[in-house]
Scaffold this active site. Structure first.
Site, PDB file in Angstrom:
ATOM      1  N   GLU A 173      -6.475  -9.266   5.971  1.00 37.33           N
ATOM      2  CA  GLU A 173      -7.348  -9.008   4.804  1.00 37.33           C
ATOM      3  C   GLU A 173      -8.563  -8.154   5.163  1.00 37.33           C
ATOM      4  O   GLU A 173      -9.708  -8.525   4.875  1.00 37.33           O
ATOM      5  CB  GLU A 173      -7.787 -10.338   4.168  1.00 37.33           C
ATOM      6  CG  GLU A 173      -6.622 -11.104   3.587  1.00 37.33           C
ATOM      7  CD  GLU A 173      -7.007 -12.320   2.747  1.00 37.33           C
ATOM      8  OE1 GLU A 173      -8.175 -12.734   2.752  1.00 37.33           O
ATOM      9  OE2 GLU A 173      -6.097 -12.869   2.082  1.00 37.33           O
ATOM     10  N   GLU A 292       0.780 -14.337   2.456  1.00 32.47           N
ATOM     11  CA  GLU A 292      -0.043 -15.460   1.980  1.00 32.47           C
ATOM     12  C   GLU A 292       0.172 -15.591   0.486  1.00 32.47           C
ATOM     13  O   GLU A 292      -0.119 -14.655  -0.265  1.00 32.47           O
ATOM     14  CB  GLU A 292      -1.529 -15.242   2.259  1.00 32.47           C
ATOM     15  CG  GLU A 292      -1.930 -15.521   3.683  1.00 32.47           C
ATOM     16  CD  GLU A 292      -3.439 -15.521   3.879  1.00 32.47           C
ATOM     17  OE1 GLU A 292      -4.169 -16.012   2.997  1.00 32.47           O
ATOM     18  OE2 GLU A 292      -3.875 -15.006   4.917  1.00 32.47           O
TER      19      GLU A 292
HETATM   20  O1  AHR Z   1      -5.203 -19.218   3.460  1.00 30.08           O
HETATM   21  C1  AHR Z   1      -6.585 -19.315   3.344  1.00 30.08           C
HETATM   22  C2  AHR Z   1      -7.293 -17.981   3.499  1.00 30.08           C
HETATM   23  O2  AHR Z   1      -6.990 -17.166   2.407  1.00 30.08           O
HETATM   24  C3  AHR Z   1      -6.901 -17.142   4.688  1.00 30.08           C
HETATM   25  O3  AHR Z   1      -7.605 -17.476   5.831  1.00 30.08           O
HETATM   26  C4  AHR Z   1      -7.260 -15.762   4.250  1.00 30.08           C
HETATM   27  O4  AHR Z   1      -6.475 -14.778   4.856  1.00 30.08           O
HETATM   28  C5  AHR Z   1      -7.142 -15.794   2.739  1.00 30.08           C
HETATM   29  O5  AHR Z   1      -8.254 -15.294   2.123  1.00 30.08           O
END
Ligand code: AHR
Length: 501
Positions: A173, A292
Site C-alpha cells: 500500500e 487484501e
Molecule cells: O489488514 C489490515 C491492514 O489493512 C493492512 O496492514 C494494510 O495493508 C491495510 O491497510
C-alpha cells in the site's frame, strides 16, 4: 415468489482457477501471531509454540498461500530482527500499529508454521523505509542454497535447506498516507522496478507483485496503477488490489450489493493493465493479486481506545455477523467470475485480526461466521470456473442499480467429475426459486445442497455460542436435466453435483 434461471455447460469456460485465490494473510498485528498462531505457553501449543487447535481450523480452510509479515507493518520492518537466536532479537517500536514488536517470531518460524499448515508463503519486502539492498539480501537469505553470506547465515540459524519462497510483494500500500515511507507513483514505480530487477537476478524463479491502490476510492486511483505499471510492467507478474467493506449505515440490502463495486474495481484494473500492455507492445498479460480483502469496520471504534506501545493488544478484532458471511460469499463469487485474471487473493486476515478464526485468552478457538463461505469456496471451488448464463430479478439500492438478487459462480472439477454452484440470494426478505439447466452434465446427480442461513442478519458466533453454521438440508431436486432449487431469503448456497456411474 421471485424466480431466477441459469444455464451451465462445460463449454462455457472462463478459465482454470488458480487455487491461490483462496489465500489468506498473517500480519504482525494485534493477536494474529502472538496469542493467535503462536502461543508457546498454551496447553495446545506444539514443540515450536504453534497452537495445534488453531492449525486444525486453518487446515479446515485448505489455505494454499499466506501473505506475511504485513501489511502496514512491513513498511518499517527490519527482517534481520526476526531471525537468529531468540535471546538476541531486539524489541522494537512497531510504527504502523504503534505497539512493541518482540521479534520472538520471524521468517523461519513462519516458514515452519506455513509448512505445518500446508500453505505456500507470499512474502512482502519493506519498500517504505528500506529498498533494493534489504530486499535482495532477504531473498538471498530465504532462497539461495548456500555458500554466500546471507544463505550461510540461514544455515547457521538451523535452516540448511532454502525456504524457496516463490511469491514476493514489492512493498505494501505504498500509495497510502498512513504508510511509513509513502511514495508518489513515480517514486514507487522506479524503486519497485529496480528492486524487482535485483530480486530476479538473485532468483529468476520468483514471482513479483507490484503495489496497486489501497482501495478503489483512493484519490490517486487509477492514475497510480497507470504510472507505476508503466515502470514495473516487465518485471512484475501481478498487480495488487486491496478492498475492505463495512455496513456503517446499517443498510443491509445496499451492503449485500457491494460486489458490484468490487467487480467494477477489478474490471478497471484489468483495463489499465491492458492499456499498459498495448502501450509497451508487450506480449505479457498482467495478472491480479487481490491480496487484501474482507469486511472491516466493527472494531474501528474500539481500536481507538487501545494504549500504544503494548505487546500484541487486541487490535482489529471484528466480530462478524451473518450478513458479513453473505458478503464474503459474494466476494469469492466475484473472484471466480474473474478467474482468468485474478490469480491470487488473500482474505485479510486469518486469525484474530479481521479473521475467520478467533481465539480468546481463556484458551478457546472457534469459527467466525465468515469461516464458512471461505471454507466452502476453498474446498469445493477448485477446477475450472464456468460462465453461468443467468437471468435474475434485480433491485436498486442507495449506491447501486440493477443488482441481480442471484449472485452466482460455477466450478467444474473435471477430474473429480463434480460441478459446484455457489449461489447467494441477496434478497433480505424473500426466498428465490432457481432453475439450473444442467442438461450438458449427463449422468450427474445432486450430491448435497449446503446452506448457510439465519433469521437474524446480525447473528454472531462467539466462543460459547455459535448459531451461524451451515446445514445440508437445502431444497434442490433434479428433474429432466434441470435442478430446481429453493434459495431461502438472505442465504448462501452450495449445490454440489457429481457424476454417478
Ligand atoms: O489488514 C489490515 C491492514 O489493512 C493492512 O496492514 C494494510 O495493508 C491495510 O491497510
Amino acid at each position: 415468489m421471485k424466480q431466477a434461471k441459469m444455464v451451465i455447460d462445460k463449454e462455457y469456460r472462463i478459465s482454470d482457477i488458480d487455487d491461490r485465490i483462496y489465500g489468506s494473510f498473517i500480519e504482525h498485528l494485534g493477536r494474529a501471531v502472538y496469542g493467535g498462531i503462536y502461543e508457546p505457553e498454551h496447553p495446545e501449543a506444539d514443540e515450536q509454540g504453534f497452537r495445534k487447535d488453531v492449525l486444525e481450523l486453518v487446515k479446515g480452510l485448505n489455505v494454499p498461500i499466506v501473505r506475511y509479515p504485513g501489511g502496514n507493518m512491513v513498511s518499517a520492518y527490519n527482517w534481520e530482527d526476526g531471525v537468529g537466536p531468540k535471546d538476541q532479537r531486539p524489541n522494537r517500536l512497531e510504527l504502523a500499529w504503534r505497539v512493541i514488536e518482540t521479534n520472538d517470531f520471524g521468517t523461519n518460524e513462519f516458514a515452519d508454521w506455513a509448512k505445518k499448515a500446508g500453505s505456500e508463503i507470499m512474502m512482502a519486502v519493506n519498500l517504505g523505509t528500506r529498498g533494493i539492498d534489504a530486499a535482495r539480501n532477504f531473498l538471498e537469505y530465504c532462497n539461495h542454497p548456500g555458500g554466500t553470506y546471507w544463505s550461510d547465515l540461514r544455515k547457521q540459524h538451523g535452516y540448511d535447506k532454502p525456504h524457496n519462497i516463490k511469491t514476493w510483494c514489492l512493498g505494501n500500500e505504498m500509495d497510502g498516507p498512513w504508510q511509513v515511507g509513502q511514495k508518489t507513483p513515480e517514486e514507487y514505480g522506479r524503486l519497485a522496478k529496480e528492486t524487482a530487477k535485483a530480486m530476479k537476478l538473485v532468483d529468476p524463479e520468483i514471482e513479483l507483485v507490484s503495489c496497486g491502490s489501497s482501495h478503489s476510492s483512493m484519490p490517486t486511483f487509477p492514475e497510480w496503477e497507470a504510472t507505476t505499471l508503466d515502470h514495473t510492467y516487465e518485471e512484475a507478474d501481478f498487480v495488487s488490489l486491496h478492498q475492505y467493506f463495512g455496513n456503517r449505515d446499517n443498510d443491509s440490502q445496499n451492503y449485500l450489493a457491494n460486489s458490484m463495486e468490487l467487480d467494477r474495481f477489478i474490471s478497471t484494473v484489468i483495463s489499465i493493465c491492458d492499456y499498459i500492455k498495448a502501450k509497451k507492445r508487450s506480449k505479457k498479460t498482467m495478472m491480479l493479486s487481490f491480496d487484501e480483502w474482507n469486511v472491516w469496520y466493527h472494531s474501528n471504534d474500539k481500536d481507538k481506545e487501545i494504549e500504544p506501545w503494548t505487546v500484541a493488544p487486541p487490535q482489529l478484532e471484528d466480530v462478524y455477523n451473518f450478513e458479513d458471511a453473505l458478503l464474503v460469499g459474494s466476494i469469492l463469487i466475484t473472484f471466480l467470475k474473474h478467474a482468468d485474471r485474478v490469480k491470487m487473493a488473500c482474505m485479510a486476515q486469518l486469525v484474530n485480526v479481521i479473521a475467520p478464526i478467533m481465539t480468546d485468552n481463556m484458551g478457546a478457538a472457534w469459527k467466525q461466521t465468515i469461516y464458512y463461505p471461505y471454507m466452502h469456496a476453498s474446498v469445493f471451488g477448485r477446477g475450472t470456473s464456468l460462465h453461468p448464463v443467468v437471468s435474475s430479478p434485480k433491485f436498486d439500492t442507495k449506491d447501486f442499480t440493477d443488482v441481480p438478487y442471484l449472485d452466482s459462480a460455477v466450478v467444474y472439477n473435471e477430474e473429480q467429475e463434480e460441478v459446484t454452484v455457489f449461489a447467494l440470494n441477496r434478497h433480505i426478505n424473500e426466498d428465490l426459486k432457481l432453475d439450473i439447466n444442467v442438461s450438458g452434465f449427463e449422468g450427474y446427480r445432486i450430491q448435497e445442497h449446503i446452506v448457510l442461513e439465519n433469521n437474524d442478519l446480525k447473528a454472531v458466533n462467539t466462543s460459547l455460542h455459535q448459531p451461524v453454521k451451515p446445514h445440508t438440508n437445502g431444497k434442490s431436486e433434479l428433474r429432466d436435466g434441470h435442478v430446481e432449487a429453493l434459495l431461502g431469503k438472505a442465504s448462501w448456497n452450495v449445490i454440489r453435483l457429481k457424476k454417478t456411474r
